[in-house]
Enzyme design. Structure first.
Site, PDB file in Angstrom:
ATOM      1  N   SER A 192      -2.897  -4.577  -4.319  1.00 42.77           N
ATOM      2  CA  SER A 192      -4.114  -3.779  -4.172  1.00 42.77           C
ATOM      3  C   SER A 192      -3.937  -2.660  -3.152  1.00 42.77           C
ATOM      4  O   SER A 192      -4.729  -1.724  -3.114  1.00 42.77           O
ATOM      5  CB  SER A 192      -5.296  -4.657  -3.768  1.00 42.77           C
ATOM      6  OG  SER A 192      -5.045  -5.299  -2.536  1.00 42.77           O
ATOM      7  N   CYS A 193      -2.899  -2.747  -2.337  1.00 45.56           N
ATOM      8  CA  CYS A 193      -2.602  -1.689  -1.363  1.00 45.56           C
ATOM      9  C   CYS A 193      -2.201  -0.404  -2.093  1.00 45.56           C
ATOM     10  O   CYS A 193      -1.887  -0.423  -3.277  1.00 45.56           O
ATOM     11  CB  CYS A 193      -1.457  -2.109  -0.446  1.00 45.56           C
ATOM     12  SG  CYS A 193      -1.835  -3.505   0.627  1.00 45.56           S
ATOM     13  N   VAL A 194      -2.184   0.697  -1.355  1.00 44.23           N
ATOM     14  CA  VAL A 194      -1.768   1.985  -1.905  1.00 44.23           C
ATOM     15  C   VAL A 194      -0.638   2.544  -1.050  1.00 44.23           C
ATOM     16  O   VAL A 194      -0.635   2.379   0.172  1.00 44.23           O
ATOM     17  CB  VAL A 194      -2.947   2.983  -1.954  1.00 44.23           C
ATOM     18  CG1 VAL A 194      -2.480   4.406  -2.199  1.00 44.23           C
ATOM     19  CG2 VAL A 194      -3.936   2.573  -3.033  1.00 44.23           C
TER      20      VAL A 194
ATOM     21  N   GLY B   3      -3.096   0.192  -5.808  1.00 40.57           N
ATOM     22  CA  GLY B   3      -4.519   0.072  -6.090  1.00 40.57           C
ATOM     23  C   GLY B   3      -4.844  -0.849  -7.256  1.00 40.57           C
ATOM     24  O   GLY B   3      -5.848  -0.660  -7.935  1.00 40.57           O
TER      25      GLY B   3
END
Length: 174
Positions: free
Chosen positions: A27-29, A94
């Protein structure tokens, strides 16, 4: 080829050829920025776009947020000769991997797009959203990147542990 791996809350800036910066994302970018004239580039990896309005964030946690991580990356690149007005970006990550966590990944992706638009940074390639984790490799000196989706799914709930009984009999599932 020299390799630099970064994790959430970190960034790396490179101004020489032959270096690959990599990271793994859910989910990180990760934003991969580069100045094609100065041939300086860098990557960051942020956990969340912005802290909540009433959330207190300590100095050691700031780089985990995109709003701060982006400025750290841009300033580090400018110290090596990049010009803010020439920066270009590739955006990755994301994903909404675990259904119970809501749309954190989508919020992170929205933040990254909004930041680039607000700052006037041209975005070349994006691979944002979906439900797959990604491995990102970036050649900062050349401004080239590669994204490989990780095909292993995150289990919705942990697997059932298997325990051997003390008596040496049949295995029991709990």
């Amino acid at each position: 080829m020299r390799r630099l791996a970064i994790v959430q809350g970190e960034h790396a800036v490179v101004a020489e050829p032959g270096v690959v910066v990599s990271t793994l994302l859910g989910s990180c970018v990760a934003a991969c920025l580069f100045d094609p004239v100065a041939r300086v580039g860098g990557m960051n990896h942020f956990l969340l776009g912005e802290p909540g309005a009433d959330q207190r964030v300590g100095a050691s946690e700031m780089a985990r947020y995109g709003v701060h991580a982006m400025e750290l990356l841009i300033n580090a690149m400018m110290q090596k000769g990049a010009v803010r007005g020439r920066l270009m970006a590739h955006l990755y990550g994301g994903a909404n991997i675990v259904s119970g966590l809501g749309s954190i990944g989508s919020s992170n992706a929205d933040f990254a797009r909004r930041f680039m638009e607000t700052e006037g940074i041209a975005v070349g390639h994006t691979d944002l959203g979906g439900t797959s984790a990604r491995k990102i490799e970036f050649l900062p000196h050349e401004g080239r990147s590669r994204c490989v989706k990780v095909t292993d799914r995150v289990p919705e709930r942990p697997p059932v542990p298997v325990h051997a009984p003390a008596s040496g009999g049949d295995l029991e599932l709990f």
